[in-house]
Design a protein around this motif. Structure first.
Motif, mmCIF file in Angstrom:
data_model
loop_
_atom_site.group_PDB
_atom_site.id
_atom_site.type_symbol
_atom_site.label_atom_id
_atom_site.label_comp_id
_atom_site.label_asym_id
_atom_site.label_seq_id
_atom_site.Cartn_x
_atom_site.Cartn_y
_atom_site.Cartn_z
ATOM 1 N N SER A 260 16.650 17.653 -43.442
ATOM 2 C CA SER A 260 16.046 16.467 -42.825
ATOM 3 C C SER A 260 17.022 15.848 -41.825
ATOM 4 C CB SER A 260 15.718 15.438 -43.912
ATOM 5 O OG SER A 260 15.400 14.192 -43.335
ATOM 6 N N LYS A 261 16.529 15.466 -40.660
ATOM 7 C CA LYS A 261 17.404 14.832 -39.666
ATOM 8 C C LYS A 261 17.928 13.493 -40.180
ATOM 9 C CE LYS A 261 17.921 14.069 -34.724
ATOM 10 N NZ LYS A 261 18.670 12.816 -34.853
ATOM 11 N N THR A 262 17.142 12.829 -41.000
ATOM 12 C CA THR A 262 17.597 11.568 -41.598
ATOM 13 C C THR A 262 18.854 11.801 -42.428
ATOM 14 O OG1 THR A 262 15.333 10.731 -41.711
ATOM 15 C CG2 THR A 262 16.950 9.670 -43.140
ATOM 16 N N THR A 263 18.852 12.865 -43.216
ATOM 17 C CA THR A 263 20.019 13.224 -44.020
ATOM 18 C C THR A 263 21.165 13.671 -43.120
ATOM 19 O OG1 THR A 263 18.602 13.924 -45.850
ATOM 20 C CG2 THR A 263 20.858 14.776 -45.830
ATOM 21 N N TRP A 264 20.842 14.518 -42.159
ATOM 22 C CA TRP A 264 21.848 15.071 -41.244
ATOM 23 C C TRP A 264 22.623 13.977 -40.523
ATOM 24 C CZ3 TRP A 264 23.871 19.755 -40.394
ATOM 25 C CH2 TRP A 264 24.495 20.023 -39.170
ATOM 26 N N ASP A 265 21.918 12.969 -40.051
ATOM 27 C CA ASP A 265 22.549 11.909 -39.265
ATOM 28 C C ASP A 265 23.503 11.042 -40.089
ATOM 29 O OD1 ASP A 265 21.242 12.765 -37.012
ATOM 30 O OD2 ASP A 265 19.644 11.267 -37.125
ATOM 31 N N LYS A 266 23.387 11.108 -41.402
ATOM 32 C CA LYS A 266 24.258 10.321 -42.279
ATOM 33 C C LYS A 266 25.560 11.045 -42.608
ATOM 34 C CE LYS A 266 20.450 7.886 -44.587
ATOM 35 N NZ LYS A 266 19.710 7.725 -45.870
ATOM 36 N N LEU A 267 25.624 12.330 -42.295
ATOM 37 C CA LEU A 267 26.774 13.146 -42.685
ATOM 38 C C LEU A 267 27.906 13.074 -41.663
ATOM 39 C CD1 LEU A 267 24.881 16.354 -43.869
ATOM 40 C CD2 LEU A 267 25.822 14.543 -45.305
ATOM 41 N N SER A 268 29.114 13.300 -42.142
ATOM 42 C CA SER A 268 30.266 13.364 -41.253
ATOM 43 C C SER A 268 30.232 14.686 -40.486
ATOM 44 C CB SER A 268 31.564 13.284 -42.060
ATOM 45 O OG SER A 268 31.719 14.464 -42.854
ATOM 46 N N ASP A 269 30.998 14.782 -39.419
ATOM 47 C CA ASP A 269 31.061 16.024 -38.651
ATOM 48 C C ASP A 269 31.579 17.179 -39.507
ATOM 49 O OD1 ASP A 269 30.091 14.761 -36.412
ATOM 50 O OD2 ASP A 269 32.050 14.480 -35.458
ATOM 51 N N ASP A 270 32.528 16.888 -40.369
ATOM 52 C CA ASP A 270 33.074 17.929 -41.255
ATOM 53 C C ASP A 270 31.997 18.462 -42.202
ATOM 54 O OD1 ASP A 270 35.557 17.830 -40.125
ATOM 55 O OD2 ASP A 270 36.461 16.579 -41.689
ATOM 56 N N ASP A 271 31.186 17.555 -42.741
ATOM 57 C CA ASP A 271 30.141 17.983 -43.677
ATOM 58 C C ASP A 271 29.025 18.743 -42.951
ATOM 59 O OD1 ASP A 271 31.527 16.965 -45.777
ATOM 60 O OD2 ASP A 271 30.325 15.150 -46.005
ATOM 61 N N LYS A 272 28.733 18.342 -41.722
ATOM 62 C CA LYS A 272 27.752 19.093 -40.921
ATOM 63 C C LYS A 272 28.247 20.519 -40.685
ATOM 64 C CE LYS A 272 25.873 15.085 -38.446
ATOM 65 N NZ LYS A 272 25.825 14.354 -37.145
ATOM 66 N N LYS A 273 29.536 20.647 -40.420
ATOM 67 C CA LYS A 273 30.128 21.964 -40.198
ATOM 68 C C LYS A 273 30.017 22.822 -41.453
ATOM 69 C CE LYS A 273 34.423 24.227 -38.803
ATOM 70 N NZ LYS A 273 35.858 24.055 -38.470
ATOM 71 N N ILE A 274 30.239 22.211 -42.611
ATOM 72 C CA ILE A 274 30.119 22.927 -43.885
ATOM 73 C C ILE A 274 28.703 23.460 -44.071
ATOM 74 C CG2 ILE A 274 30.016 22.568 -46.401
ATOM 75 C CD1 ILE A 274 32.493 20.768 -46.099
ATOM 76 N N LEU A 275 27.714 22.624 -43.775
ATOM 77 C CA LEU A 275 26.319 23.046 -43.929
ATOM 78 C C LEU A 275 25.971 24.188 -42.977
ATOM 79 C CD1 LEU A 275 24.350 19.682 -44.324
ATOM 80 C CD2 LEU A 275 25.137 21.227 -46.111
ATOM 81 N N LYS A 276 26.384 24.064 -41.726
ATOM 82 C CA LYS A 276 26.081 25.103 -40.733
ATOM 83 C C LYS A 276 26.727 26.439 -41.116
ATOM 84 C CE LYS A 276 25.217 22.518 -36.462
ATOM 85 N NZ LYS A 276 25.715 22.244 -35.086
#
Length: 345
Positions: A260-276
């Motif tokens: 969800s973009k709502t969830t994504w927008d709440k994450l730090s850049d580091d956590d986004k990198k982990i997910l990707k």
């Protein structure tokens, strides 16, 4: 004297409240503070849900679980993703709506229903646009495939990775070995305009009906055939009443793992990198599981007496459906152009 005691009481209360709030910061789901030479960094812990339609042992579910496992490892246990298989959180369309709202954080969904939320994904319903599996993955893992995932942001979702779901093939009560053999046959299809156009272009008669009615309709001759991938042909027992499978691969409809973009927008850049990274790393495992599942299903239908015919020359089939491609070309011209270019790789 009274005033002095009152002031002391207020200061003590403030200090006590600060101590309590500091203690709450390290609780699950809150902020975990660590100190290093006077500097501090905040890292939050999360527990998310991932909705999956298929059973616990299905290849896409296994891919989901591998993704969750990698995220947990890379975040040192801070990010936990619980996978809910067998439509526990709802069917795909309803789940997608919840993902848009942020009520469900992750899901894995077919590009079929996804096209209702983002029209660009409707391109995967077009017939014979990919020559083979290699051609499909050349496109999916190239720049244009990545842009499609990114385009989901406009629909309040973020695409993380594509998963495999094989190719759809025809199976019939009587043998079909060429395009001409399909002429006049009643073929069950999903209620989808492209699918209906596809069947008509091949000279057959499109018969939309619920999936649960297909077995009895094949058995009684209400329809002459249907279409799906190997595992569905086997698990539905359709091979018992339609013993002729022709491997034409008319559609290759991938799956999408998303957040969800709502969830994504709440994450730090580091956590986004982990997910990707975790999503991309889970692809090879999911594809391995799909190939294994597909091979087992094919072996079982053959052992049960089904006749499997491979299409060695796809051109007559592609020529037959050219009017369908032309009908939708303007709508998908950029994506179709990119798909055409990846044939050469």
């Amino acid at each position: 004297m009274t005033k002095s005691r009152t002031t002391f009481g207020i200061v003590a209360a403030i200090l006590l409240a600060g101590t309590v709030l500091s203690g709450c910061g390290s609780s699950s789901g809150g902020t975990d503070k660590t100190s290093n030479a006077g500097a501090s960094s905040d890292k939050k812990s999360y527990t998310f849900r991932l909705a999956e339609t298929h059973p616990a042992d299905y290849p896409t579910t296994l891919g989901d679980k591998k993704f969750a496992e990698l995220v947990n490892q890379k975040s040192n246990g801070r990010i936990k993703i619980d996978v809910y298989p067998s439509s526990q959180l709802g069917e795909e369309k309803a789940v997608l709506e919840q993902v848009q709202l942020g009520a469900i954080e992750f899901t894995r969904v077919s590009t079929g229903p996804l096209a209702e939320f983002n029209k660009a994904f409707g391109v995967f319903s077009l017939p014979y646009i990919f020559n083979n599996e290699k051609h499909l993955w050349n496109f999916l893992q190239g720049d244009e495939g990545g842009k499609l995932l990114e385009s989901l942001a406009s629909s309040k979702m973020m695409g993380l990775a594509y998963y495999d779901s094989g190719a759809r093939n025809f199976y019939t009560r009587k043998p079909v070995k060429t395009v001409a053999d399909l002429k006049g046959l009643k073929i069950r299809v999903q209620q989808n305009k492209v699918n209906i156009d596809l069947i008509g272009a091949l000279g057959a008669s499109a018969t939309p009906m619920p999936y649960g009615d297909v077995f009895s309709s094949l058995q009684t001759g209400v329809i002459d055939g249907a279409e799906n991938n190997y595992p569905s042909y086997f698990s539905s027992n359709h091979y018992e009443v339609a013993k002729n499978l022709i491997v034409d691969g008319h559609q290759r409809v991938p799956e999408v793992l998303m957040v969800s973009k709502t969830t994504w927008d709440k994450l730090s850049d580091d956590d986004k990198k982990i997910l990707k990274e975790s999503a991309q790393e889970s692809i090879s495992y999911q594809r391995e599981q799909w190939k294994k599942y597909e091979a087992e299903s094919l072996a079982k239908v053959k052992a049960a007496g089904a006749t499997v015919t491979d299409v060695t020359d796809l051109k007559p089939w592609q020529d037959a459906v050219k009017p369908v491609i032309d009908k939708y070309r303007e709508e998908y011209k950029d994506v179709l152009s990119a798909i055409e270019k990846t044939k050469k790789d």
